[in-house]
Design an enzyme around this catalytic site. Structure first.
Site, short mmCIF file in Angstrom:
data_model
loop_
_atom_site.label_atom_id
_atom_site.label_comp_id
_atom_site.label_asym_id
_atom_site.label_seq_id
_atom_site.Cartn_x
_atom_site.Cartn_y
_atom_site.Cartn_z
N LYS A 11 1.13 2.29 -10.55
CA LYS A 11 1.31 0.84 -10.40
C LYS A 11 2.41 0.30 -11.33
CE LYS A 11 -3.43 -0.08 -8.88
NZ LYS A 11 -4.66 -0.85 -9.21
N PHE A 59 -9.51 -12.42 -6.04
CA PHE A 59 -8.45 -11.72 -6.77
C PHE A 59 -7.28 -11.29 -5.87
CE2 PHE A 59 -11.56 -8.52 -5.48
CZ PHE A 59 -10.76 -7.56 -4.87
N ARG A 87 -9.90 10.98 -8.13
CA ARG A 87 -10.70 9.84 -8.59
C ARG A 87 -11.31 10.14 -9.96
NH1 ARG A 87 -10.64 5.67 -5.81
NH2 ARG A 87 -12.49 4.71 -6.73
N THR A 93 -12.39 1.94 -12.60
CA THR A 93 -11.43 0.85 -12.49
C THR A 93 -11.26 0.11 -13.81
OG1 THR A 93 -12.01 0.58 -10.17
CG2 THR A 93 -10.87 -1.26 -11.21
N ARG A 104 -6.94 6.17 -16.65
CA ARG A 104 -7.15 4.76 -16.98
C ARG A 104 -7.59 4.57 -18.42
NH1 ARG A 104 -9.63 3.32 -11.10
NH2 ARG A 104 -7.68 2.65 -10.13
N ASN A 114 -4.40 -1.57 -14.38
CA ASN A 114 -5.10 -0.31 -14.60
C ASN A 114 -4.30 0.93 -14.22
OD1 ASN A 114 -5.34 -0.38 -11.83
ND2 ASN A 114 -7.56 -0.57 -11.81
N HIS A 117 -3.73 3.85 -8.67
CA HIS A 117 -4.63 3.65 -7.52
C HIS A 117 -4.84 5.01 -6.89
CE1 HIS A 117 -6.10 2.32 -3.57
NE2 HIS A 117 -5.29 3.25 -3.09
#
EC number: 2.7.4.6
Length: 144
Positions: A11, A59, A87, A93, A104, A114, A117
């Protein structure tokens, strides 16, 4: 051995902090391979379309704005049980709840920023991969 593909985004907050290489190294250390990757600056339409399942949530507009705030790296990962393994590597998250040593926990600034994704199921992975990549852009690599 179930070889599958998953989808990942580095991100804007992580790209801005020059963490692409560090994140890629961590992915590759798990034995997964990056079989497609590109840097993009998401348009509003791309961001809204990608996160369409969240439209109407409080959001949503903030998420779209964040994903448009700078370049992102989108990539396809391949490996044994790739969805679950990526994951686990990402962590929860909320970075405060993410396992020590997860991406993270190590790189995220906050729940909003964070850093990464990942698809949450094989079905989501297939949809998300197809959103950004044509099949001929994916280059499977032989296992060592």
């Amino acid at each position: 051995m179930t070889i599958e593909r998953t989808f990942s985004i580095v991100k804007p907050d992580a790209v801005k902090r020059n963490l692409i290489g560090a994140i890629y190294r961590r992915i590759e250390k798990t034995g997964m391979q990056i079989v497609a990757a590109k840097m993009l600056r998401l348009t509003k339409e791309q961001a809204e379309g990608f996160y369409a399942e969240h439209e109407g949530k409080e959001f949503f507009d903030e998420l779209v704005a964040y994903m448009m705030s700078g370049p992102v790296m989108v990539q396809v990962l391949e490996g044994e049980n790739a969805v679950v393994r990526y994951r686990e590597l990402m962590g929860k998250t909320n970075p405060e709840e993410a396992a020590c040593g997860s991406l993270r926990a190590d790189y995220a600034i906050s729940m909003r920023y964070n850093s990464v994704h990942g698809a949450d199921s094989p079905e989501s992975a297939a949809r998300e991969i197809a959103y950004f990549f044509a099949e001929d852009e994916i280059c499977p690599r032989p296992a060592e």
